[in-house]
Design a protein around this motif. Structure first.
Motif, short mmCIF file in Angstrom:
data_model
loop_
_atom_site.label_atom_id
_atom_site.label_comp_id
_atom_site.label_asym_id
_atom_site.label_seq_id
_atom_site.Cartn_x
_atom_site.Cartn_y
_atom_site.Cartn_z
N ILE A 43 0.69 -1.09 -0.21
CA ILE A 43 -0.09 -0.42 -0.12
C ILE A 43 1.39 0.72 0.16
O ILE A 43 1.73 1.34 0.95
CB ILE A 43 -0.91 -0.10 1.20
N LEU A 44 0.75 1.97 -1.32
CA LEU A 44 1.28 3.20 -0.80
C LEU A 44 0.47 4.74 -0.54
O LEU A 44 -0.64 4.48 -0.62
CB LEU A 44 1.58 3.64 -2.43
N TYR A 45 0.48 5.31 0.50
CA TYR A 45 0.35 6.43 0.97
C TYR A 45 1.51 7.61 0.71
O TYR A 45 2.09 7.35 0.49
CB TYR A 45 0.36 6.25 2.60
N THR A 50 -1.52 9.21 6.16
CA THR A 50 -3.28 9.14 5.95
C THR A 50 -3.77 8.59 5.05
O THR A 50 -4.60 8.46 4.20
CB THR A 50 -3.89 9.75 7.09
N THR A 51 -3.45 9.05 3.73
CA THR A 51 -3.95 9.25 2.13
C THR A 51 -3.24 7.54 1.27
O THR A 51 -2.54 8.24 1.06
CB THR A 51 -3.78 10.51 2.01
N LEU A 76 5.42 3.44 2.12
CA LEU A 76 5.54 2.41 1.38
C LEU A 76 5.29 1.50 2.32
O LEU A 76 6.04 1.53 3.59
CB LEU A 76 6.15 1.86 0.43
N GLU A 77 3.71 0.55 2.48
CA GLU A 77 3.69 0.20 3.58
C GLU A 77 3.31 -1.67 2.62
O GLU A 77 2.55 -1.99 1.97
CB GLU A 77 2.49 0.14 4.00
N VAL A 78 3.97 -2.24 3.52
CA VAL A 78 3.92 -4.46 3.21
C VAL A 78 3.83 -4.96 4.66
O VAL A 78 4.21 -4.35 5.32
CB VAL A 78 5.07 -4.60 2.69
#
Length: 84
Positions: A43-45, A50-51, A76-78
């Motif tokens: 997921i890319l914020y 938050t967005t 970047l969240e994995v």
């Protein structure tokens, strides 16, 4: 001659337009034992954290690519089930 000129103009315009603001982030996800993680969530914020900008899952080899991004700062969240 006309067709060659049109092809050259089209190629030049494509090159110029692709150079402005269109970037991508790609990579491969591994676990601590250096095994690739298929179907991990990426997921890319925005830099505010938050967005959500984009999200996808890795392929069978743990690879991902997120395209069409502007030149900006991101987070970047994995995540993968069973891992912290």
């Amino acid at each position: 001659m006309k067709m060659r000129l049109c092809a050259w103009i089209a190629f030049t315009m494509f090159t110029i337009l692709s150079a402005f603001g269109q970037s991508k982030i790609s990579g491969q996800v591994f676990d601590p034992e250096d095994r690739t993680l298929p179907m991990a969530d990426v997921i890319l914020y925005a830099s505010d954290g938050t967005t959500q900008i984009e999200g996808e899952s890795t392929d069978d080899d743990g690879n991902f690519t997120i395209e069409g991004l502007s030149m900006d700062d991101y987070i970047l969240e994995v995540s993968y089930m069973g891992y912290k």
